[in-house]
Design an enzyme around this catalytic site. Structure first.
Site, mmCIF file in Angstrom:
data_model
loop_
_atom_site.group_PDB
_atom_site.id
_atom_site.type_symbol
_atom_site.label_atom_id
_atom_site.label_comp_id
_atom_site.label_asym_id
_atom_site.label_seq_id
_atom_site.Cartn_x
_atom_site.Cartn_y
_atom_site.Cartn_z
ATOM 1 N N SER A 86 0.817 -1.210 0.000
ATOM 2 C CA SER A 86 0.000 0.000 0.000
ATOM 3 C C SER A 86 0.854 1.264 0.000
ATOM 4 O O SER A 86 1.989 1.273 0.466
ATOM 5 C CB SER A 86 -0.921 0.022 1.219
ATOM 6 O OG SER A 86 -1.809 -1.065 1.190
HETATM 7 N N1 SAH Z 1 -1.573 -4.608 3.914
HETATM 8 C C1 SAH Z 1 -0.680 -4.677 2.786
HETATM 9 C C2 SAH Z 1 -1.382 -4.547 1.466
HETATM 10 C C3 SAH Z 1 -2.248 -5.715 1.211
HETATM 11 S S1 SAH Z 1 -2.767 -5.907 -0.453
HETATM 12 C C4 SAH Z 1 0.397 -3.606 2.911
HETATM 13 O O1 SAH Z 1 0.660 -3.155 4.008
HETATM 14 O O2 SAH Z 1 1.036 -3.252 1.931
HETATM 15 C C5 SAH Z 1 -4.202 -6.879 -0.126
HETATM 16 C C6 SAH Z 1 -3.952 -8.266 0.413
HETATM 17 O O3 SAH Z 1 -5.238 -8.832 0.681
HETATM 18 C C7 SAH Z 1 -3.272 -9.214 -0.570
HETATM 19 O O4 SAH Z 1 -2.152 -9.788 0.028
HETATM 20 C C8 SAH Z 1 -4.347 -10.260 -0.865
HETATM 21 O O5 SAH Z 1 -3.829 -11.557 -1.075
HETATM 22 C C9 SAH Z 1 -5.192 -10.208 0.396
HETATM 23 N N2 SAH Z 1 -6.559 -10.695 0.241
HETATM 24 C C10 SAH Z 1 -7.391 -10.551 -0.816
HETATM 25 N N3 SAH Z 1 -8.567 -11.142 -0.573
HETATM 26 C C11 SAH Z 1 -8.490 -11.668 0.682
HETATM 27 C C12 SAH Z 1 -9.397 -12.411 1.509
HETATM 28 N N4 SAH Z 1 -10.635 -12.729 1.120
HETATM 29 N N5 SAH Z 1 -8.966 -12.778 2.731
HETATM 30 C C13 SAH Z 1 -7.724 -12.462 3.175
HETATM 31 N N6 SAH Z 1 -6.834 -11.773 2.438
HETATM 32 C C14 SAH Z 1 -7.206 -11.386 1.194
#
Ligand code: SAH
Length: 220
Positions: free
Chosen positions: A72
């Site tokens: 992010s």
């Molecule tokens: N928090 C991270 C960014 C995460 S991107 C940061 O600090 O940079 C979003 C994440 O959500 C991805 O890793 C993706 O695999 C996860 N994700 C997507 N759908 C999901 C679900 N249903 N349950 C859990 N994780 C999920």
């Protein structure tokens, strides 16, 4: 010395100014919390991205981390953390979408305990190791579907979701403690809004924190 530690030392002097610039930018965009700004300054974001992208780690931008996922944007991480912790009197936070763990590490010393759910086990394995190398110990991880939350340790004083859902998952509302705050991006790609939902005991209030752009919260 492990790789993460070497990385922290290696970056030392060279990036202090770059990090200051990033923090300054976030201040100009309205981030106020000294604790959050301190975390953005000190969390070694270059250790969360591929080496090839490390030189861009302190730009205020999202970057690819493989498997179709992203780290992010620092401004968004700061904004979500600040919104979560405003009037926060609790101890536990549920995080959905661990990803590379950057948001997790920014938040980690600001709360007592984080429970973090990620649906991609391979990504989670690396993240778990990375945060251990960085001496983060108050996080419990679980591979799984974030739509279900993590009932076992709930209800949570705060819930932070870092992937966008078409609507607010019912199970997350059920796992939000009275007075608790849920921060979640909602809406389709290109039309997402960051929402703050508060559990007022007999009802929920909802407000918008602005437009955002996240990868989708995959269903099932
Ligand atoms: N928090 C991270 C960014 C995460 S991107 C940061 O600090 O940079 C979003 C994440 O959500 C991805 O890793 C993706 O695999 C996860 N994700 C997507 N759908 C999901 C679900 N249903 N349950 C859990 N994780 C999920």
């Amino acid at each position: 010395m492990n790789e993460a530690r070497q990385g922290i030392q290696g970056i030392g002097m060279t990036s202090a100014r770059t990090r200051d610039r990033l923090v300054q930018r976030l201040v100009e965009q309205g981030i106020r919390s000294p604790a959050v700004l301190e975390r953005i300054r000190n969390v070694p974001r270059h250790l969360f991205v591929d080496e090839a992208l490390a030189s861009r780690a302190y730009e205020d931008t999202a970057l690819p981390i493989g498997l179709g996922q992203t780290i992010s944007q620092p401004y968004i991480v700061a904004k979500m953390t600040e919104a979560l912790l405003e009037n926060f009197h609790g101890e536990t936070v549920l995080e959905i979408g661990t990803g590379c763990g950057y948001q997790t590490m920014v938040l980690s010393p600001l709360v007592k305990k984080i429970y973090s759910v990620e649906r991609l086990p391979e990504l989670l394995r690396k993240t778990r190791q990375r945060l251990r190398d960085l001496d983060i110990y108050n996080v419990q991880f679980r591979p799984g579907d974030g739509w279900e939350g993590w009932p076992k340790y709930g209800p949570y004083d705060g819930i932070i979701v870092t992937a966008a859902a078409p609507e607010i998952p019912e199970k997350l509302l059920q796992q939000l403690a009275p007075g608790g705050r849920l921060i979640i991006p909602v809406g389709p790609t290109g039309k997402q809004e960051l929402l703050l939902v508060t559990n007022m005991q007999d009802h929920f209030t909802q407000s918008s924190l602005g437009a955002v752009c996240f990868v989708p919260l995959v269903q099932g």
